[in-house]
Design a protein around this motif. Sequence first.
Motif, short mmCIF file in Angstrom:
data_model
loop_
_atom_site.label_atom_id
_atom_site.label_comp_id
_atom_site.label_asym_id
_atom_site.label_seq_id
_atom_site.Cartn_x
_atom_site.Cartn_y
_atom_site.Cartn_z
N ASN A 168 -90.34 73.86 64.15
CA ASN A 168 -89.94 74.03 62.68
C ASN A 168 -88.99 72.83 62.21
O ASN A 168 -88.43 73.09 60.89
N ASN A 169 -88.94 71.77 62.82
CA ASN A 169 -88.16 70.60 62.41
C ASN A 169 -88.52 70.02 61.12
O ASN A 169 -87.79 69.87 60.05
N PHE A 172 -91.16 61.01 64.15
CA PHE A 172 -90.14 61.28 65.43
C PHE A 172 -90.15 62.47 66.11
O PHE A 172 -90.26 62.61 67.44
N PHE A 173 -90.18 63.65 65.40
CA PHE A 173 -90.19 64.95 65.90
C PHE A 173 -91.35 65.38 66.78
O PHE A 173 -91.58 65.93 67.65
N SER A 220 -91.88 55.29 65.18
CA SER A 220 -91.89 56.30 64.28
C SER A 220 -91.79 55.97 62.80
O SER A 220 -92.72 56.15 62.00
N PRO A 221 -90.82 54.95 62.43
CA PRO A 221 -90.83 54.68 61.17
C PRO A 221 -91.76 53.64 60.71
O PRO A 221 -92.25 53.50 59.61
N LEU A 222 -92.16 52.85 61.78
CA LEU A 222 -93.06 52.07 61.43
C LEU A 222 -94.59 52.34 61.28
O LEU A 222 -95.30 51.93 60.52
N THR A 223 -94.70 53.47 61.88
CA THR A 223 -96.11 54.14 61.72
C THR A 223 -96.04 54.77 60.35
O THR A 223 -97.10 54.64 59.68
N PHE A 244 -80.42 68.53 66.12
CA PHE A 244 -79.72 69.35 66.94
C PHE A 244 -80.79 70.46 67.53
O PHE A 244 -80.73 70.63 68.86
N CYS A 245 -81.54 71.03 66.94
CA CYS A 245 -82.49 72.24 67.46
C CYS A 245 -83.41 71.58 68.02
O CYS A 245 -83.51 72.18 69.52
N LEU A 246 -83.97 70.41 68.24
CA LEU A 246 -85.03 69.77 69.31
C LEU A 246 -84.26 69.50 70.41
O LEU A 246 -84.74 69.52 71.51
#
Length: 254
Positions: free
Chosen positions: A213-214, A70-71, A35-38, A156-158
């Motif tokens: 909606n994250n 990430f999400f 995720s951060p690398l992309t 937390f929502c996910l």
Amino acid sequence: MSGYYAFLKKELLESIRTYKLLILIAVFFIFGMLSPLTAKLMPDLLSSFLPEGITLTVAEPTALDAWMQFFKNTSQMGLILTVILFSGILGTELTRGTLINMLTKGLSRHAVILSKLTAMILLWTVSYMTAFVVTWGYTAYLFPNDVPPHLELSVFCLWLFGTFLMTLFLFAATLVKSSYGALILTGAVSALLAMVNIAPLAQKYNPLILALNNTALLTNAIQPSEMYSALTVASICFPLLIAGAAVTFKKRLL
């Protein structure tokens, strides 16, 4: 309760022996790392694919881009993989007859449902937190002092939606005999929630927005208060689905 703990231990040991836990942790670790690398490498990747002489102006990547990845990875591929790995959590044992033997020896059906749900949620939580911790560490390294707003609530929502989905799947598994049937039924309910989400008045109550909606939370496109209704509905559905699964499984002919 002794039956519950014994069966839960059996479920957790089985997840290790069948490599479910290893697969989930490995996949979610990769999601967390990518995720951060992309986000960091995307501008360079786009530039490398452009024909010579053409330039493309791309905004400097930020921590927000990493968390958006990430999400996206977790809510799509991560959740789907988790549900697929759990597809035979009830049907396979019924087909083999191993569960029937334990039930005839005094194990309560409620203990079976609760222990299987607990194992599913534990594996989902460990895998999800693996992805979160790895993403957080890499993002903090690549984008120091850059934390988007409402990150904790988004995470937390996910997680809660994933827990809701695990519970929904287990309930579906008590209604049908085949593992594929449980997957289809869970997919049908998810599709129904997506259709309900089209109606503006129903959106704020729809548990599906916990996984949709994250990014909007991270960009302040919506405020945390706009998620409270969906959080409440998901929290109410959780015990109702557990009760429904327990009642349905108790009445089911094995």
